[in-house]
Design a protein around this motif. Sequence first.
Motif, mmCIF file in Angstrom:
data_model
loop_
_atom_site.group_PDB
_atom_site.id
_atom_site.type_symbol
_atom_site.label_atom_id
_atom_site.label_comp_id
_atom_site.label_asym_id
_atom_site.label_seq_id
_atom_site.Cartn_x
_atom_site.Cartn_y
_atom_site.Cartn_z
ATOM 1 N N SER A 57 -7.666 -14.009 8.540
ATOM 2 C CA SER A 57 -6.805 -15.009 8.850
ATOM 3 C C SER A 57 -7.308 -16.549 8.634
ATOM 4 O O SER A 57 -8.443 -16.735 8.793
ATOM 5 C CB SER A 57 -6.067 -14.857 10.181
ATOM 6 O OG SER A 57 -7.118 -15.083 11.229
ATOM 7 N N HIS A 58 -6.531 -17.419 8.239
ATOM 8 C CA HIS A 58 -6.746 -18.810 7.980
ATOM 9 C C HIS A 58 -7.841 -19.085 7.174
ATOM 10 O O HIS A 58 -8.846 -19.772 7.177
ATOM 11 C CB HIS A 58 -7.201 -19.366 9.475
ATOM 12 C CG HIS A 58 -5.921 -19.324 10.652
ATOM 13 N ND1 HIS A 58 -5.026 -20.439 10.444
ATOM 14 C CD2 HIS A 58 -5.748 -18.627 11.533
ATOM 15 C CE1 HIS A 58 -3.957 -20.261 11.351
ATOM 16 N NE2 HIS A 58 -4.396 -18.816 12.182
ATOM 17 N N ASN A 59 -7.666 -18.502 5.824
ATOM 18 C CA ASN A 59 -8.527 -18.785 4.848
ATOM 19 C C ASN A 59 -7.469 -18.934 3.595
ATOM 20 O O ASN A 59 -6.266 -19.243 3.770
ATOM 21 C CB ASN A 59 -9.433 -17.548 4.308
ATOM 22 C CG ASN A 59 -10.559 -17.385 5.373
ATOM 23 O OD1 ASN A 59 -11.626 -18.260 5.187
ATOM 24 N ND2 ASN A 59 -10.660 -16.479 6.445
ATOM 25 N N ASN A 60 -7.950 -18.865 2.335
ATOM 26 C CA ASN A 60 -7.145 -18.957 1.261
ATOM 27 C C ASN A 60 -7.393 -17.941 0.460
ATOM 28 O O ASN A 60 -7.024 -18.016 -1.052
ATOM 29 C CB ASN A 60 -7.498 -20.288 0.414
ATOM 30 C CG ASN A 60 -7.737 -21.606 1.481
ATOM 31 O OD1 ASN A 60 -6.390 -21.786 1.759
ATOM 32 N ND2 ASN A 60 -8.680 -22.513 1.313
ATOM 33 N N ILE A 61 -7.132 -16.583 0.972
ATOM 34 C CA ILE A 61 -7.373 -15.346 0.236
ATOM 35 C C ILE A 61 -5.899 -15.165 -0.509
ATOM 36 O O ILE A 61 -5.082 -15.400 0.646
ATOM 37 C CB ILE A 61 -7.795 -14.454 1.018
ATOM 38 C CG1 ILE A 61 -9.322 -14.579 1.614
ATOM 39 C CG2 ILE A 61 -7.802 -12.800 0.573
ATOM 40 C CD1 ILE A 61 -9.519 -13.784 2.742
ATOM 41 N N SER A 62 -5.891 -14.751 -1.683
ATOM 42 C CA SER A 62 -4.764 -14.243 -2.470
ATOM 43 C C SER A 62 -4.585 -13.224 -2.876
ATOM 44 O O SER A 62 -5.590 -12.201 -2.722
ATOM 45 C CB SER A 62 -4.348 -15.537 -3.591
ATOM 46 O OG SER A 62 -5.525 -15.615 -4.436
ATOM 47 N N GLY A 63 -3.559 -12.820 -3.823
ATOM 48 C CA GLY A 63 -3.689 -11.460 -4.402
ATOM 49 C C GLY A 63 -2.915 -10.501 -3.555
ATOM 50 O O GLY A 63 -2.103 -10.913 -2.746
ATOM 51 N N ILE A 64 -2.734 -9.257 -4.064
ATOM 52 C CA ILE A 64 -2.068 -8.207 -3.335
ATOM 53 C C ILE A 64 -2.902 -7.694 -2.288
ATOM 54 O O ILE A 64 -4.163 -7.607 -2.068
ATOM 55 C CB ILE A 64 -1.608 -7.166 -4.475
ATOM 56 C CG1 ILE A 64 -2.759 -6.146 -5.120
ATOM 57 C CG2 ILE A 64 -0.713 -7.805 -5.529
ATOM 58 C CD1 ILE A 64 -2.256 -5.196 -5.796
ATOM 59 N N ILE A 65 -2.005 -7.101 -1.136
ATOM 60 C CA ILE A 65 -2.905 -6.406 -0.323
ATOM 61 C C ILE A 65 -3.243 -4.782 -0.853
ATOM 62 O O ILE A 65 -2.621 -4.214 -1.368
ATOM 63 C CB ILE A 65 -2.034 -5.910 1.085
ATOM 64 C CG1 ILE A 65 -1.671 -7.355 1.597
ATOM 65 C CG2 ILE A 65 -2.771 -5.156 1.913
ATOM 66 C CD1 ILE A 65 -0.507 -7.267 2.620
ATOM 67 N N PRO A 66 -4.511 -4.653 -0.947
ATOM 68 C CA PRO A 66 -5.053 -3.571 -1.566
ATOM 69 C C PRO A 66 -4.915 -2.113 -0.923
ATOM 70 O O PRO A 66 -4.801 -1.882 0.253
ATOM 71 C CB PRO A 66 -6.599 -3.652 -1.375
ATOM 72 C CG PRO A 66 -6.770 -4.582 -0.286
ATOM 73 C CD PRO A 66 -5.744 -5.533 -0.293
ATOM 74 N N LYS A 67 -4.434 -1.341 -1.919
ATOM 75 C CA LYS A 67 -3.833 -0.028 -1.114
ATOM 76 C C LYS A 67 -4.888 0.786 -0.455
ATOM 77 O O LYS A 67 -4.597 1.467 0.402
ATOM 78 C CB LYS A 67 -3.350 0.896 -2.363
ATOM 79 C CG LYS A 67 -2.079 0.327 -3.019
ATOM 80 C CD LYS A 67 -1.707 1.220 -3.997
ATOM 81 C CE LYS A 67 -0.336 1.011 -4.631
ATOM 82 N NZ LYS A 67 0.175 1.814 -5.787
ATOM 83 N N PRO A 68 -6.300 0.660 -0.910
ATOM 84 C CA PRO A 68 -7.299 1.326 0.055
ATOM 85 C C PRO A 68 -7.266 1.054 1.799
ATOM 86 O O PRO A 68 -7.977 1.794 2.354
ATOM 87 C CB PRO A 68 -8.751 0.780 -0.700
ATOM 88 C CG PRO A 68 -8.270 0.566 -1.940
ATOM 89 C CD PRO A 68 -6.855 -0.049 -1.964
#
Length: 372
Positions: A354-365
């Motif tokens: 939390s509280h970062n700049n991570i993007s993209g989709i939530i990985p299915k794994p």
Amino acid sequence: MNLLGIPYNQFTGSTPFTIFNISRIKVIAFTGNSLSGNLPNALCYGLPILKGLYLSINKLRGHMPTSSSSCCQHQIFSLSENEFDGPIHSEIGRLSNLQLLYLGFNHFTGEIPNEIRNLVELEPPTKHRNLTLLSLSRNPLNGMLPVLAGNLSASLKKFYTDRCKIKGHIPYEVGNFSNLIDFNLNENNLVGSIPTSIGNLRILQGFFRSGNNLTGTIRYNLCKLQRFGVIELINNLLSGSLPNCLGNITFIREIYLGSNKFSSNIPTNLGNLKDLLDLDLSSNNMVGSLPPEIGNLKALVQIDLSMNGFSNEIPREIWGLQNLEYLSLRHNMLHGAIPDSMSNIVGLEFLDLSHNNISGIIPKPLEKLQNF
């Protein structure tokens, strides 16, 4: 009768004072009951050959007997986990044969008596001391550590004064305890820097100074301690960079340096610590990229790098740590996506990005993480 032992039962009430008049007795072991009341002030007058007194884990109260100096044969003196109060009497320093002294988990107050030095300092004509363990933990002593001088005994191996409201500086002379293995000063009111003499404690395994007000940096002297298993300095005011040489302490299993003011990058040499289990650098001022060398730490179970200023992407190598159970990178400036390779961390139980700049989709794994 040489031994009177009733440990770990359910005895209650006061200890009969007549027991302390059995002149031939060598060991009294009443540990782990619910005995109450005071000890006789003339505890040792009737016990001239007493070697072991085990009264821990009871409900005994009152002051320490002032006649303890009469226990001249005493080797083990155990009063821990009771309700004793008042001062630790200076007479304790006269027990020249003492090997183990347990006074922790009581309500003793006042200064640690200077006479306690007599149990560890070598003075002519004495050729040796026998004390191997000194435990004063969790007493509201509110004093200072005695300043030790002269030749110090090599016998002392374990020294515990955690949660004692100890104030002042760590004496430089502690570096003369050449055989010290565990040294716990957690949760006191200590100030100043870690003395460079700590580097002389070459077989020290546990270094505990959390919850104090220590300042300064971690110096290279600490890296001389090649048998270090645990370094715990959480919640102090330490600053500066972590020395690269920390990666040379290959015995180390746990590093707890959270809640300080450390800055700069994580040293890449930490990747040499192949047996490291826990790494906590949370709540500091550390910056830069997370080094891919973290991926070399295959034994890691917990990583907490939260509340710092780390930036750039999370290195893919972190997702290859198959033994990892706890990973917290919250409140940084990390960006990029979470790769599918995170499925390699099959035992992961806690993940906080939390509280970062991570993007993209939530990985299915994520769905495959059975313990999540």
